[in-house]
Scaffold this motif. Structure first.
Motif, PDB file in Angstrom:
ATOM      1  N   ILE A 256       0.831  -1.204   0.000  1.00  0.00           N
ATOM      2  CA  ILE A 256       0.000   0.000   0.000  1.00  0.00           C
ATOM      3  C   ILE A 256       0.867   1.257   0.000  1.00  0.00           C
ATOM      4  O   ILE A 256       0.631   2.208  -0.758  1.00  0.00           O
ATOM      5  CB  ILE A 256      -0.950  -0.006   1.215  1.00  0.00           C
ATOM      6  CG1 ILE A 256      -1.958  -1.154   1.093  1.00  0.00           C
ATOM      7  CG2 ILE A 256      -1.671   1.339   1.344  1.00  0.00           C
ATOM      8  CD1 ILE A 256      -2.790  -1.372   2.334  1.00  0.00           C
ATOM      9  N   ARG A 257       1.912   1.256   0.834  1.00  0.00           N
ATOM     10  CA  ARG A 257       2.774   2.437   0.952  1.00  0.00           C
ATOM     11  C   ARG A 257       3.541   2.719  -0.336  1.00  0.00           C
ATOM     12  O   ARG A 257       3.704   3.869  -0.737  1.00  0.00           O
ATOM     13  CB  ARG A 257       3.777   2.229   2.096  1.00  0.00           C
ATOM     14  CG  ARG A 257       3.212   2.388   3.486  1.00  0.00           C
ATOM     15  CD  ARG A 257       4.301   2.117   4.501  1.00  0.00           C
ATOM     16  NE  ARG A 257       3.824   2.343   5.867  1.00  0.00           N
ATOM     17  CZ  ARG A 257       4.535   2.056   6.966  1.00  0.00           C
ATOM     18  NH1 ARG A 257       5.758   1.544   6.829  1.00  0.00           N
ATOM     19  NH2 ARG A 257       4.048   2.295   8.162  1.00  0.00           N
ATOM     20  N   TRP A 258       4.044   1.658  -0.967  1.00  0.00           N
ATOM     21  CA  TRP A 258       4.980   1.833  -2.081  1.00  0.00           C
ATOM     22  C   TRP A 258       4.392   1.356  -3.408  1.00  0.00           C
ATOM     23  O   TRP A 258       5.146   0.991  -4.320  1.00  0.00           O
ATOM     24  CB  TRP A 258       6.282   1.080  -1.785  1.00  0.00           C
ATOM     25  CG  TRP A 258       7.028   1.634  -0.601  1.00  0.00           C
ATOM     26  CD1 TRP A 258       6.930   2.875  -0.061  1.00  0.00           C
ATOM     27  CD2 TRP A 258       8.012   0.941   0.182  1.00  0.00           C
ATOM     28  NE1 TRP A 258       7.772   3.027   1.011  1.00  0.00           N
ATOM     29  CE2 TRP A 258       8.463   1.840   1.185  1.00  0.00           C
ATOM     30  CE3 TRP A 258       8.554  -0.344   0.142  1.00  0.00           C
ATOM     31  CZ2 TRP A 258       9.423   1.489   2.131  1.00  0.00           C
ATOM     32  CZ3 TRP A 258       9.515  -0.697   1.068  1.00  0.00           C
ATOM     33  CH2 TRP A 258       9.941   0.210   2.056  1.00  0.00           C
ATOM     34  N   ARG A 259       3.086   1.376  -3.535  1.00  0.00           N
ATOM     35  CA  ARG A 259       2.464   0.877  -4.762  1.00  0.00           C
ATOM     36  C   ARG A 259       2.898   1.668  -5.993  1.00  0.00           C
ATOM     37  O   ARG A 259       2.825   1.153  -7.114  1.00  0.00           O
ATOM     38  CB  ARG A 259       0.941   0.885  -4.620  1.00  0.00           C
ATOM     39  CG  ARG A 259       0.324   2.258  -4.375  1.00  0.00           C
ATOM     40  CD  ARG A 259      -1.160   2.128  -4.023  1.00  0.00           C
ATOM     41  NE  ARG A 259      -1.792   3.416  -3.795  1.00  0.00           N
ATOM     42  CZ  ARG A 259      -1.743   4.064  -2.631  1.00  0.00           C
ATOM     43  NH1 ARG A 259      -1.053   3.545  -1.603  1.00  0.00           N
ATOM     44  NH2 ARG A 259      -2.343   5.232  -2.481  1.00  0.00           N
ATOM     45  N   ARG A 260       3.348   2.895  -5.784  1.00  0.00           N
ATOM     46  CA  ARG A 260       3.829   3.715  -6.905  1.00  0.00           C
ATOM     47  C   ARG A 260       5.356   3.685  -7.026  1.00  0.00           C
ATOM     48  O   ARG A 260       5.933   4.471  -7.773  1.00  0.00           O
ATOM     49  CB  ARG A 260       3.349   5.158  -6.741  1.00  0.00           C
ATOM     50  CG  ARG A 260       1.828   5.310  -6.837  1.00  0.00           C
ATOM     51  CD  ARG A 260       1.433   6.779  -6.816  1.00  0.00           C
ATOM     52  NE  ARG A 260      -0.004   6.934  -6.954  1.00  0.00           N
ATOM     53  CZ  ARG A 260      -0.854   6.971  -5.930  1.00  0.00           C
ATOM     54  NH1 ARG A 260      -0.389   6.852  -4.688  1.00  0.00           N
ATOM     55  NH2 ARG A 260      -2.156   7.109  -6.125  1.00  0.00           N
ATOM     56  N   HIS A 261       5.998   2.792  -6.267  1.00  0.00           N
ATOM     57  CA  HIS A 261       7.460   2.692  -6.286  1.00  0.00           C
ATOM     58  C   HIS A 261       7.857   1.232  -6.497  1.00  0.00           C
ATOM     59  O   HIS A 261       8.334   0.571  -5.564  1.00  0.00           O
ATOM     60  CB  HIS A 261       8.051   3.226  -4.975  1.00  0.00           C
ATOM     61  CG  HIS A 261       7.676   4.644  -4.674  1.00  0.00           C
ATOM     62  ND1 HIS A 261       8.332   5.726  -5.239  1.00  0.00           N
ATOM     63  CD2 HIS A 261       6.698   5.159  -3.880  1.00  0.00           C
ATOM     64  CE1 HIS A 261       7.778   6.848  -4.786  1.00  0.00           C
ATOM     65  NE2 HIS A 261       6.793   6.538  -3.974  1.00  0.00           N
ATOM     66  N   LEU A 265       9.694  -1.922  -4.082  1.00  0.00           N
ATOM     67  CA  LEU A 265       9.014  -3.176  -3.766  1.00  0.00           C
ATOM     68  C   LEU A 265       9.836  -4.380  -4.218  1.00  0.00           C
ATOM     69  O   LEU A 265       9.866  -5.410  -3.519  1.00  0.00           O
ATOM     70  CB  LEU A 265       7.626  -3.207  -4.407  1.00  0.00           C
ATOM     71  CG  LEU A 265       6.588  -2.297  -3.757  1.00  0.00           C
ATOM     72  CD1 LEU A 265       5.316  -2.270  -4.578  1.00  0.00           C
ATOM     73  CD2 LEU A 265       6.276  -2.768  -2.332  1.00  0.00           C
ATOM     74  N   LEU A 266      10.485  -4.283  -5.364  1.00  0.00           N
ATOM     75  CA  LEU A 266      11.313  -5.394  -5.835  1.00  0.00           C
ATOM     76  C   LEU A 266      12.434  -5.688  -4.837  1.00  0.00           C
ATOM     77  O   LEU A 266      12.693  -6.848  -4.503  1.00  0.00           O
ATOM     78  CB  LEU A 266      11.891  -5.065  -7.210  1.00  0.00           C
ATOM     79  CG  LEU A 266      10.941  -5.181  -8.404  1.00  0.00           C
ATOM     80  CD1 LEU A 266      11.621  -4.666  -9.673  1.00  0.00           C
ATOM     81  CD2 LEU A 266      10.495  -6.630  -8.595  1.00  0.00           C
ATOM     82  N   VAL A 267      13.092  -4.632  -4.368  1.00  0.00           N
ATOM     83  CA  VAL A 267      14.170  -4.817  -3.398  1.00  0.00           C
ATOM     84  C   VAL A 267      13.609  -5.346  -2.088  1.00  0.00           C
ATOM     85  O   VAL A 267      14.182  -6.244  -1.459  1.00  0.00           O
ATOM     86  CB  VAL A 267      14.925  -3.493  -3.169  1.00  0.00           C
ATOM     87  CG1 VAL A 267      15.970  -3.640  -2.068  1.00  0.00           C
ATOM     88  CG2 VAL A 267      15.587  -3.034  -4.455  1.00  0.00           C
ATOM     89  N   TRP A 268      12.459  -4.811  -1.683  1.00  0.00           N
ATOM     90  CA  TRP A 268      11.864  -5.209  -0.406  1.00  0.00           C
ATOM     91  C   TRP A 268      11.480  -6.685  -0.428  1.00  0.00           C
ATOM     92  O   TRP A 268      11.777  -7.425   0.523  1.00  0.00           O
ATOM     93  CB  TRP A 268      10.641  -4.331  -0.104  1.00  0.00           C
ATOM     94  CG  TRP A 268      10.219  -4.406   1.334  1.00  0.00           C
ATOM     95  CD1 TRP A 268      10.706  -3.666   2.372  1.00  0.00           C
ATOM     96  CD2 TRP A 268       9.223  -5.272   1.889  1.00  0.00           C
ATOM     97  NE1 TRP A 268      10.077  -4.017   3.547  1.00  0.00           N
ATOM     98  CE2 TRP A 268       9.163  -4.992   3.276  1.00  0.00           C
ATOM     99  CE3 TRP A 268       8.380  -6.239   1.358  1.00  0.00           C
ATOM    100  CZ2 TRP A 268       8.299  -5.660   4.129  1.00  0.00           C
ATOM    101  CZ3 TRP A 268       7.514  -6.913   2.213  1.00  0.00           C
ATOM    102  CH2 TRP A 268       7.471  -6.628   3.582  1.00  0.00           C
ATOM    103  N   PHE A 269      10.858  -7.137  -1.499  1.00  0.00           N
ATOM    104  CA  PHE A 269      10.450  -8.546  -1.551  1.00  0.00           C
ATOM    105  C   PHE A 269      11.647  -9.469  -1.710  1.00  0.00           C
ATOM    106  O   PHE A 269      11.614 -10.619  -1.251  1.00  0.00           O
ATOM    107  CB  PHE A 269       9.421  -8.758  -2.659  1.00  0.00           C
ATOM    108  CG  PHE A 269       8.026  -8.414  -2.216  1.00  0.00           C
ATOM    109  CD1 PHE A 269       7.294  -9.292  -1.444  1.00  0.00           C
ATOM    110  CD2 PHE A 269       7.454  -7.188  -2.538  1.00  0.00           C
ATOM    111  CE1 PHE A 269       6.018  -8.980  -0.999  1.00  0.00           C
ATOM    112  CE2 PHE A 269       6.180  -6.859  -2.116  1.00  0.00           C
ATOM    113  CZ  PHE A 269       5.456  -7.764  -1.332  1.00  0.00           C
ATOM    114  N   ALA A 270      12.728  -8.993  -2.312  1.00  0.00           N
ATOM    115  CA  ALA A 270      13.958  -9.788  -2.325  1.00  0.00           C
ATOM    116  C   ALA A 270      14.495  -9.944  -0.906  1.00  0.00           C
ATOM    117  O   ALA A 270      14.964 -11.034  -0.517  1.00  0.00           O
ATOM    118  CB  ALA A 270      15.007  -9.130  -3.220  1.00  0.00           C
TER     119      ALA A 270
END
Length: 303
Positions: A256-261, A265-270
């Motif tokens: 929700i916070r980073w839906r436009r980033h 998100l790619l780095v976060w989910f890694a």
């Protein structure tokens, strides 16, 4: 190890001049800020001090009189550096102060001691944090889901780590800061473990620490460590059934916070995948009674 009930009921003995151990951690990159913070500690009234400045991969030099240096050969990370400092100081209480923070009131430590003495259920105090330049204070400095008035005190389940104080026996009973994290989320674990030894983590809106309003994402690995450590936090501290619930709730928050980033998100989910696949260190799950106490106080450990 002292049991939770014992810690909850027994206050630190009153002294006319309480003994406070102080740990300041630095890499030597902010000498003016470091001196300002150390001098604010040395100006404290009605307490006895044992102050150490830990050089994380740096040999501290040019310190004010009354501050001992402790040089670490390499940067071992923030929590491990704080633990190294705590191992060489003595006191009834231990206070951790970042090298870019300061305590403006000369009665800060004595006032915090008075709060502990007035309520033996308290196991950790985080003050209200204010940018002394007048810049807007980040909402993250108030460790509540519902931020509200930053001057309102109350129980919390995470802490801003830059200025925190505990009775020393409580700090030892929690096992200290989580060395494995290196950076990020060690303050959540410490707060949880304070609850786990039968005390309460407390946000004191009437006590003030100074700190500049700096974006934590300035750290190059912020997004990866934020995610990895979120998983490690769950694996180290929660019963197995709650681990996926906690991680999934935070994954939704970040979406929700980073839906436009999408790059974030790619780095976060890694980082999330890394958290599940790598060694998180020893586990110490919260008991059902602790989880019930946290839930009754307003925040079950599921988000």
């Amino acid at each position: 190890m002292t049991g939770p009930g014992t810690l909850r009921r027994r206050a630190v003995p009153h002294r006319d001049r309480p003994r406070v151990a102080v740990v300041s951690l630095t890499q030597g990159t902010r000498p003016d800020d470091l001196r300002r913070g150390l001098e604010s500690v040395l100006a404290q009234e009605r307490v006895e001090l044992d102050v150490v400045c830990v050089g994380n991969g740096w040999t501290p030099t040019g310190l004010p009189e009354g501050v001992r240096p402790l040089a670490l050969a390499e940067n071992v990370g923030i929590p491990a550096g704080r633990n190294a400092g705590a191992a060489v100081v003595e006191g009834d209480y231990v206070f951790f102060l970042d090298d870019d923070a300061a305590i403006p009131s000369p009665s800060f430590l004595a006032d915090a001691v008075r709060a502990f003495e007035g309520d033996p259920t308290l196991g950790l105090i985080q003050p209200r944090v204010v940018d002394p330049s007048g810049a807007s204070n980040p909402r993250r400095w108030v460790p509540r889901i519902r931020k509200g008035d930053p001057q309102r005190s109350g129980p919390v389940f995470s802490v801003w780590e830059g200025a925190t104080m505990l009775p020393f026996e409580v700090f030892r009973a929690t096992g200290g800061w989580g060395d494995v994290y290196f950076y990020a989320h060690e303050g959540i674990e410490l707060a949880w473990r304070v609850w786990g030894v039968g005390r309460r983590a407390w946000y004191a809106g009437d006590l003030v620490a100074h700190h500049p309003a700096i974006d934590p994402a300035r750290h190059r690995e912020y997004y990866r460590l934020n995610a990895r450590n979120r998983v490690w936090l769950a694996r180290r501290n929660l019963p197995a059934v709650l681990q996926p619930v906690y991680v999934a709730s935070w994954a939704l928050v970040q979406l929700i916070r980073w839906r436009r980033h999408p790059r974030r998100l790619l780095v976060w989910f890694a980082g999330l995948r890394e958290g599940w696949s790598t060694d998180c260190g020893p586990r110490r799950p919260l008991g059902l009674i602790t989880i019930a106490r946290m839930t009754a106080a307003g925040r079950p450990p599921v988000v």
